[in-house]
Design an enzyme around this catalytic site. Structure first.
Site, short mmCIF file in Angstrom:
data_model
loop_
_atom_site.label_atom_id
_atom_site.label_comp_id
_atom_site.label_asym_id
_atom_site.label_seq_id
_atom_site.Cartn_x
_atom_site.Cartn_y
_atom_site.Cartn_z
N LEU A 51 0.89 -1.18 0.01
CA LEU A 51 0.10 0.13 0.07
C LEU A 51 0.90 1.17 -0.07
O LEU A 51 1.54 1.39 0.92
CB LEU A 51 -0.68 0.28 1.18
CG LEU A 51 -1.96 1.12 1.38
CD1 LEU A 51 -2.84 1.10 0.10
CD2 LEU A 51 -2.57 1.10 2.64
N ARG A 326 -17.88 -6.43 17.64
CA ARG A 326 -18.97 -5.33 17.49
C ARG A 326 -18.45 -3.96 17.07
O ARG A 326 -19.11 -3.40 16.24
CB ARG A 326 -19.44 -5.05 19.05
CG ARG A 326 -20.31 -6.24 19.54
CD ARG A 326 -20.76 -6.18 21.01
NE ARG A 326 -21.55 -7.04 21.48
CZ ARG A 326 -21.95 -6.87 22.80
NH1 ARG A 326 -21.44 -6.00 23.51
NH2 ARG A 326 -22.94 -7.78 23.30
#
Length: 628
Positions: A51, A326
């Site tokens: 990247l 979560r």
């Protein structure tokens, strides 16, 4: 963010080894979609999925010394590389503009690698191979901000990879490589040994609000090193808002000093937030963005979109930890939107709660010694939770997250101060009051008062309270009581305690069925992100419902002994509670009333019962509501 893969001592032919290297590296290409680099050297092979953030045109890897004998593959950033070049004993002329190239001369010019590792300021995981001696060297940054795994093949080969998915199908066993450690002379050695991590007694350093502010400003400034578009993740909470505010001031200086501001990727700072429609984070983030004047991008997701992503999230995160999954799912969805805009790097606010004792349960710390030990343990476990989440949720879409609060120098200062300065003094002060006070400058405000002194929200709550309900409902629909009754036999290691945890564990083992995979995820009891030690802070032990006693900050709160599950909490008791509460507290009461067979109250009466100004129940330690 990049992906690295290295195989040493292989028994394969060079042709087969190259094929194996490429097949394994493909499992990491989401981390580095810009370019691939592979080298096979006898029985060794090194791969890099890039990247491009710094020097995108000439910084491809693996990097080599000028004679080609030493090969380096790095995932991460070295923010102080220019200073390190100047400090070299023997002058070195870089071949590329990559910040990571400085590791090569540092490695060659030292006999003790722990010396140069302690000089690095950044986040990194790298592998070095000297083909003339066969020496293998690997290292991971001070807190494990960047992931690294280590494995062993059946043929005796030694593997390193950024994510365990690259090892899972090829190694007999594998493990997380420890943070702050290096592999040198065929053994793992700890190179990061700060005094706060090894001290027998808690540090007793003084507090200077000016130094807190200046150290953090320097930490943010270091992380603005980039040649590509970037932004800030903004939830509207204290931590991310401070990152955005400081970054904005530094960015304005950069624009002012630039010869032609139009040539900069983003002449104005861009900020990003995510949440369910009308969620607290979206509202607060817009308020902060309006105050700062950033170009703000607010993304919403639906419950179905979040639920649909869970299996992919677990594959990318490589964990079955409930809280991590979560919180990571909205971040994962937001990262996809961010990448679609062409942004490759974002600043994020992880680490402040661990450094300053920002979780609400820290109000219960009985003394400064316990407070310090808890912050120390939380810091040393970040690689298993928040660092893992921030790195892998963003790198899933080729975005790099940088975390200023985890700057090594900033950590040394904050962890070196006496923990008594950080304590809430039996509720007389708000959590993280040191950080808040350091940036409370009315003459030149960093943030609005209501944001600077906003109470802590869990990220998974802030994106929308219905998110947790939806996850629990999905688990309830898939996992039966009979399955839970047999959980200890199906999952003897880290046995799931809830149906939601059971569901995630099943998905995890579908992705990673090897026994080694389970051991890479931490276990143990926790309440509200605490360690097991902190569970004993409440008077009466962990089986006591304790609402934060934070008088003068969070108003009067209540302690109610646990008798038996919900029967201890009848409606008269709930309705007798007149102290202010935020929506999570109201939702908690609402759910209990429904479960006990009472009619759900309408919005008007619920608001009358629990005014929304302040939340006390968010840190309830009851085993039913602690995940509410």
């Amino acid at each position: 963010m990049c992906g690295i893969i290295a195989i040493f001592r292989s028994t394969l032919s060079q042709t087969d080894l190259r094929k194996l290297l490429i097949d394994s590296a493909k499992q990491l290409r989401h981390r580095g979609p810009d370019w691939s680099g592979y080298m096979v050297l006898g029985n060794a092979a090194i791969g890099h999925e890039r990247l491009a953030i710094v020097d995108p045109e000439s910084g491809s890897q693996p990097l080599t010394t000028k004679d080609g004998n030493v090969i380096l593959a790095v995932n991460g950033e070295v923010y102080n590389y220019k200073e390190l070049y100047q400090q070299l004993q023997t002058p070195y002329s870089p071949v590329t503009g990559s910040d990571c190239e400085v590791i090569l001369p540092l490695f060659e010019q030292t006999t003790d690698p722990t010396v140069f590792l302690n000089q690095l300021r950044g986040m990194f995981a790298f592998v070095i191979y000297d083909k003339t001696t066969g020496q293998v060297f690997a290292a991971r940054d001070h807190l494990g901000i960047i992931p690294l795994y280590m494995g062993w093949g059946a043929d005796g080969s030694l593997w390193f990879a950024s994510e365990m998915k690259a090892l899972a199908g090829h190694c007999s066993t594998y493990r997380q490589f420890p943070p702050g450690a290096c592999f040198h002379n065929n053994e793992i050695k700890q190179w990061y040994n700060p005094s706060w991590a090894t001290a027998v007694d808690r540090p007793t350093g003084p507090l200077s609000l000016e130094l807190v502010r200046s150290h953090f400003t320097k930490a943010v400034e270091r992380r603005l090193m980039t040649d590509v578009p970037w932004g800030v993740l903004l939830s509207g909470g204290l931590d991310s808002s401070l990152v955005a505010s400081v970054a904005l001031r530094l960015h304005a200086d950069m624009v002012a000093k630039h010869d032609d501001a139009t040539q900069m990727w983003f002449p104005k700072l861009h900020t990003f937030s995510v949440g369910l429609e009308n969620s607290p984070d979206l509202k607060m983030a817009k308020q902060v963005a309006d105050f700062l004047g950033t170009v703000h991008h607010s993304y919403t997701y639906t419950l179905d979109e979040g639920l649909d992503a869970i299996k992919e999230v677990i594959w990318h995160l490589e964990t079955y930890d409930v809280t991590t999954i979560r919180a990571a799912t909205p971040m994962y969805l937001m990262s996809r939107k961010i990448k679609a805009m062409g942004v490759k790097m974002v600043l994020s606010g992880e680490g402040a709660d661990e450094l300053f004792g920002g979780y609400l349960y820290f109000h219960h710390a009985p003394n400064a010694d316990e407070f310090f030990l808890e912050t120390r343990d939380k810091m040393l476990k970040l690689h298993e939770f928040d660092c893992l989440r921030a790195n892998k949720a963003t790198s899933a879409w080729g975005v790099e997250a940088r975390v200023p609060f985890l700057d090594a120098d900033f950590i040394d200062y904050v962890m070196g101060m006496d923990a008594s300065h950080k304590m809430t003094e039996a509720g007389a002060k708000m959590e993280k009051h040191v950080l808040r006070q350091a940036f409370d400058t009315p003459e030149n405000p960093y943030l609005p008062k209501e944001v600077l002194w906003r109470q802590k929200e869990q990220f998974s709550d802030g994106v929308g309270y219905g998110w947790i309900d939806a996850l629990r409902d999905a688990a309830e629909a898939e996992v039966t009581d009979e399955m839970m009754g047999l959980a200890q036999f199906r999952f003897p290691k880290n046995t799931p305690a809830t149906k939601e945890a059971y569901r995630y564990r099943v998905i995890f083992e579908q992705h990673f069925p090897q026994p080694s995979a389970v051991d890479t995820v931490p276990g143990g009891k926790s309440i509200a992100c605490s360690t097991e030690r902190a569970m004993q802070w409440n008077e009466g032990g962990p089986e006591t419902i304790r609402v934060d006693p934070v008088s003068a900050v969070h108003h009067t709160c209540v302690t109610q002994p646990l008798k038996s599950e919900l029967t201890a909490l009848d409606v008269p008791f709930l309705e007798s509670m007149k102290q202010p509460m935020q929506p999570a507290g109201r939702r908690w009461i609402n759910r209990l009333q429904v479960k006990m067979g009472h009619q759900q109250q309408n919005e008007r009466s619920l608001n009358e019962l629990c005014p929304p100004q302040v939340l006390c129940w968010k840190n309830c330690t009851h085993r039913i509501c602690r995940n509410s």
